[in-house]
Design an enzyme around this catalytic site. Structure first.
Site: not given
Ligand code: ADP
Length: 347
Positions: A7, A14, A184-185, A214, A302, A305
């Site tokens: 990726n 990655k 995040n997205g 966003r 999110i 978790n």
């Molecule tokens: P990306 O889209 O960058 O892959 P992630 O899937 O890691 O993002 O999600 C990031 C979001 O998830 C953030 O808002 C973060 O606060 C929330 N979050 C909650 N718990 C966790 C965790 N244990 N690890 C990573 N992100 C978490």
């Protein structure tokens, strides 16, 4: 068979090496700071050279490619015509596709005899009906420039829908599923009998839910109004909508949902409320267009978790339904999905 999943981002790679069909992860890692000032890794070619030194044999490579437009409706074996197609998509995905392409070209140079497969983020959503993907704009823009809803995170939505069917012990073709990828997205998809029939992201990943940075859905007139008020050029407004908005923009505190959940600040609470409200609206709309829903699946940072957020999203949402959907949490695994699709294509 050993399959390497790659990726490539603009400054990172990655990677994860799988033994297939056992789906065993042999090795994984991340190369960062590619092409950045002071970095020893000047481009993706150098980064991949480092990765290949760590790997003892590879039978095929699967690449994540963000945009496949209407040309790529499923994973494909990479040849010169596919490379041309991915290059053509750079126009509508200038932030992502050039890096994906750089990775493909570097692998071709480094391992010319190894089969490579491209797996597209947009491909799963190519089943959207026309009435869901055409915008209310002059139709000419679609024909001339391909302006339509494409949707993203397709590999993740497809993977968790597939896993949900496995968990529920029912064929995917008999289920109505709403998948919520909340990282995040963020994006949300209506999957009717295994096919994506609508999704919240659009021509770019900016449309739909409120995300980390966003804005998601807004009145398009706001864009020109802000540009006028702040005397902004195109790249400045693009930055505001993509990098300064969403949870970060509303709260003025952070794009990180964990920080917002811990905060007592009024605007942090408001940002969460808006985030949840938007998701509820989409789940309601997708339940309506599918005529019901068997399962709602949550994934990503999110979604996986933050139980409190999930509970608030689902609170009161299905009280009117006779048959309540199952609520599932399934960790996404886009790399595994790419490995599976690569394996299926070349085996
Ligand atoms: P990306 O889209 O960058 O892959 P992630 O899937 O890691 O993002 O999600 C990031 C979001 O998830 C953030 O808002 C973060 O606060 C929330 N979050 C909650 N718990 C966790 C965790 N244990 N690890 C990573 N992100 C978490």
């Amino acid at each position: 068979m050993q399959i390497l999943v790659i990726n490539c981002g603009s400054s990172s790679i990655k990677y994860r090496l799988f033994r297939m069909p056992e789906e065993f992860v042999i090795l994984k890692g991340l190369i960062e700071h590619i092409g950045e000032k002071g970095s020893k890794i000047k481009d993706h070619y150098c980064g991949l050279k480092i990765i290949f030194k760590k790997i003892n044999g590879v039978d095929a490579i699967g690449h994540r490619v963000v945009h496949g437009a209407e040309k790529f409706k499923q994973p494909v074996l990479i040849n010169n015509s596919v490379i041309k197609g991915i290059r053509a998509c750079c126009r509508i995905a200038p932030l992502h596709n050039p890096a994906n392409l750089a990775g493909i070209l570097a692998c071709k140079k480094l391992l010319p005899d190894i089969k490579q497969v491209a797996v597209f983020d947009t491909a799963f959503h190519q089943t959207l009906p026309e009435y869901a993907y055409i915008y209310g704009l002059p139709y000419e823009y679609y024909r001339r420039w391909g302006i339509r809803k494409y949707g993203f995170h397709g590999t993740s939505h497809e993977y968790i829908a597939y896993e949900a069917a496995r968990i529920l012990k029912k064929p995917l073709t008999k289920l109505k599923i709403i998948t919520c990828h909340l990282g995040n997205g963020c994006s949300i998809t209506a999957i009717n009998r295994g096919k994506s029939i609508d999704t919240s992201m659009g021509f770019t990943p900016l449309e739909g839910l409120v995300m980390g940075t966003r804005c998601g859905d807004i009145d398009p007139a706001v864009v020109t109004y802000i540009m006028q008020k702040k005397k902004l050029d195109i790249s400045q407004i693009d930055d505001i909508l993509n990098k300064e908005s969403g949870l970060k923009g509303i709260s003025g505190l952070s794009n990180d949902m964990r920080i917002l959940e811990r905060s007592l600040d009024k605007r942090a609470k408001l940002a969460i409320e808006i985030f949840i409200y938007r998701i509820k609206k989409y789940i309601g709309a997708y339940t309506a267009v599918m005529g019901g829903v068997d399962a709602v699946v949550f994934t990503a940072g999110i979604g996986e978790n933050q139980k409190g957020i999930r509970q608030r999203i689902c609170w009161g949402l299905f009280t009117h339904l006779k048959n309540k959907p199952k609520i599932l949490v399934i960790p996404t695994n886009e790399e595994l999905m790419i490995a599976r699709q690569t394996y299926n294509l070349i085996k």
